[in-house]
Motif scaffolding. Structure first.
Motif, PDB file in Angstrom:
ATOM      1  N   PRO A 189      19.225  76.873  27.068  1.00  0.00           N
ATOM      2  CA  PRO A 189      17.900  77.151  26.511  1.00  0.00           C
ATOM      3  C   PRO A 189      16.746  76.843  27.479  1.00  0.00           C
ATOM      4  O   PRO A 189      15.696  77.452  27.385  1.00  0.00           O
ATOM      5  CB  PRO A 189      17.834  76.235  25.292  1.00  0.00           C
ATOM      6  CG  PRO A 189      18.703  75.076  25.645  1.00  0.00           C
ATOM      7  CD  PRO A 189      19.833  75.656  26.467  1.00  0.00           C
ATOM      8  N   VAL A 249      19.034  85.675  22.636  1.00  0.00           N
ATOM      9  CA  VAL A 249      17.771  85.360  23.296  1.00  0.00           C
ATOM     10  C   VAL A 249      17.147  86.661  23.800  1.00  0.00           C
ATOM     11  O   VAL A 249      17.845  87.653  24.038  1.00  0.00           O
ATOM     12  CB  VAL A 249      17.954  84.371  24.473  1.00  0.00           C
ATOM     13  CG1 VAL A 249      18.553  83.070  23.985  1.00  0.00           C
ATOM     14  CG2 VAL A 249      18.804  84.973  25.590  1.00  0.00           C
ATOM     15  N   TYR A 259      15.750  81.985  21.260  1.00  0.00           N
ATOM     16  CA  TYR A 259      14.797  81.649  22.326  1.00  0.00           C
ATOM     17  C   TYR A 259      14.199  82.927  22.878  1.00  0.00           C
ATOM     18  O   TYR A 259      14.868  83.964  22.949  1.00  0.00           O
ATOM     19  CB  TYR A 259      15.467  80.864  23.454  1.00  0.00           C
ATOM     20  CG  TYR A 259      16.023  79.534  23.007  1.00  0.00           C
ATOM     21  CD1 TYR A 259      15.216  78.401  22.967  1.00  0.00           C
ATOM     22  CD2 TYR A 259      17.352  79.407  22.627  1.00  0.00           C
ATOM     23  CE1 TYR A 259      15.711  77.185  22.538  1.00  0.00           C
ATOM     24  CE2 TYR A 259      17.863  78.203  22.194  1.00  0.00           C
ATOM     25  CZ  TYR A 259      17.043  77.089  22.155  1.00  0.00           C
ATOM     26  OH  TYR A 259      17.537  75.883  21.725  1.00  0.00           O
ATOM     27  N   ASP A 306      11.031  78.275  21.565  1.00  0.00           N
ATOM     28  CA  ASP A 306      12.147  77.935  20.695  1.00  0.00           C
ATOM     29  C   ASP A 306      11.757  78.332  19.273  1.00  0.00           C
ATOM     30  O   ASP A 306      10.873  77.705  18.666  1.00  0.00           O
ATOM     31  CB  ASP A 306      12.431  76.434  20.786  1.00  0.00           C
ATOM     32  CG  ASP A 306      13.612  75.986  19.941  1.00  0.00           C
ATOM     33  OD1 ASP A 306      13.951  76.694  18.969  1.00  0.00           O
ATOM     34  OD2 ASP A 306      14.197  74.938  20.236  1.00  0.00           O
TER      35      ASP A 306
END
Length: 453
Positions: free
Chosen positions: A71, A397, A429, A444
């Motif tokens: 992340p 993501v 993310y 986030d």
């Protein structure tokens, strides 16, 4: 009388004692320790043509300028990774400032299998040291055109991925044929995205390729392409596992072959990649490369079990190589008149799907990559990435990358997509990487937290 400064080659050694995949893994600190002992025993480090440097750490921002680490950068890097990338930056700074003529970063961990999006370790790599350094030079020093020549036995698929759509970075990789070796890529039809056709050139070679074939490629393909491309900076992604004793490859390149390659290529900076014959290859190959970079005599650097004429090419292999070189030169000459890419164009976006396997961490990643087709610049990149760790899902993501020299329309459109995606429940993310302004953001969605690397 004005004193004339001798040519100097900068060196950095970083064995990374505190980083290892496992205690007996081929990628371990002994790869550099034998070389360092050899260099000291031969007195190379004391020559006036050699200058040793201490590396700085690459910053989190430097890494995030190049990679989307999931992340965050801190999740995918250790201090050793920051030092390895920082060593390349340190020497590059010295070269650009004119304080040294060229350099060799003898560092680990390696990096050329690390792609734009990073979920873990693949091919022993988390962070792409050369790519981080190149993007640093372009951002901080304004360099425009860079050439990266990858001489590792394994295809530099990570470096290729990062610069696939970039017309100002020429990536050339010669390597053992991907049908016979990890990562199974690097074929002649892999030539770059629609805005960067033939800025990626792959030269897959059959097992058993010797010095003669290697130098033929340099003289008849790599050097002519470099002469036309006219880069501001040349990087050698210096893998040494093409050596005839390497346990992971099946090639027949010698220390003398590597030295002549280096002398012909004249890279500004070499950065160590693979090479796992710790005693029988690395001390000889590294010393030969250092001497060639410094303009010193390397003719006596020979492996104890090598003799001239030990390896010979067959006429069949030589003819095959000539046809390969001729075909790649045709692609290069048509680079500005051909649109290519193994993908499709939909609603103003060039799209392609990618499946990526992380062999070290056993992660399977699926990417949907979209390049905005723009008449004013090379367009921004949107990547949806989803991975699975074994049987558990790690989520999805969204990565948005705006290139150097992007137009205001593309910059604004990417920024709007980032802002809109923050309201989505689809992504875990979201990242915005605006290289044109060196502006980086991460978000986030579960925590509702934004950060700037």
């Amino acid at each position: 009388m004005r004193k004339i400064r001798c040519k100097q080659t900068g060196l950095i050694f970083f064995p990374a004692f505190d980083w290892a995949i496992s205690p007996t893994h081929p990628e371990r600190e002994e790869r550099l320790l034998y070389t360092r002992d050899q260099i000291f025993e031969e007195g190379i480090i004391d020559l006036p043509q050699i200058a040793e440097f201490t590396p700085q750490l690459a910053s989190i921002h430097d890494i995030a300028r190049t990679h989307f680490c999931v992340p965050q950068v801190e999740s995918q890097t250790t201090e050793a990774h920051l030092i390895a990338a920082g060593a390349a930056i340190t020497l590059a700074d010295q070269i650009v400032a004119g304080l040294i003529d060229n350099g060799f970063a003898l560092v680990r961990p390696p990096g050329h299998h690390a792609m734009r999006v990073v979920h873990g370790n693949r091919g022993f790599c988390n962070i792409n040291n050369e790519a981080v350094m190149v993007e640093y030079l372009r951002s901080r020093h304004g360099l425009k055109r860079v050439a990266i020549i990858d001489t590792d036995v394994h295809h530099g698929d990570g470096t290729q991925d990062i610069f696939w759509h970039d017309p100002d970075v020429l990536f050339i990789s010669f390597h053992q044929d991907g049908r016979t070796l990890y990562p199974g890529t690097g074929f002649i039809y892999e030539l770059g995205g629609p805005c960067a056709y033939a800025r990626t050139i792959n030269i897959p070679l059959p097992p058993g390729t010797t010095d003669d074939s290697l130098l033929y490629i340099v003289d008849n393909l790599i050097l002519p392409v470099l002469e036309e491309f006219r880069p501001d900076f040349i990087v050698n992604s210096a893998g040494q596992d093409n050596h005839y004793t390497d346990p992971l490859g099946s090639m027949r390149i010698t220390a003398q072959g590597y030295a002549r390659l280096t002398e012909k290529l004249r890279p500004d900076l070499a950065v160590l990649e693979g090479g796992y014959a710790i005693e029988t290859a690395l001390p000889y190959v590294n010393m030969a490369i250092i001497l060639a970079l410094a303009g010193l005599d390397y003719s006596n650097v020979r492996e104890p079990d090598f003799w001239p004429g030990r390896f010979k090419e067959t006429s069949q292999r030589t003819e095959q190589l000539k046809r390969l070189v001729d075909g790649l030169l045709k692609h290069w000459k048509n680079r500005d008149t051909t649109l290519t890419g193994r993908g499709k164009t939909v609603n103003g976006y060039y799209e392609r799907e990618k499946l990526i396997f992380y062999d070290t961490d056993y992660i399977e990643e699926h990417q949907t990559e979209k390049l905005r087709i723009c008449s004013n610049c090379t367009g921004y990149l949107s990547i949806e990435s989803e991975v699975s760790h074994g049987f558990g899902q790690a989520g999805k993501v969204l990565c948005l990358s705006v290139p150097f020299g992007a137009c205001s329309k593309c910059r604004n459109e990417a920024a709007d997509l980032y802002t809109g995606a923050k309201k989505s429940v689809v992504y875990n993310y979201i990242y915005l990487q605006d290289k044109s302004s060196d502006y980086l953001l991460g978000y986030d969605t579960k925590a509702g937290k934004e950060w700037r690397p």
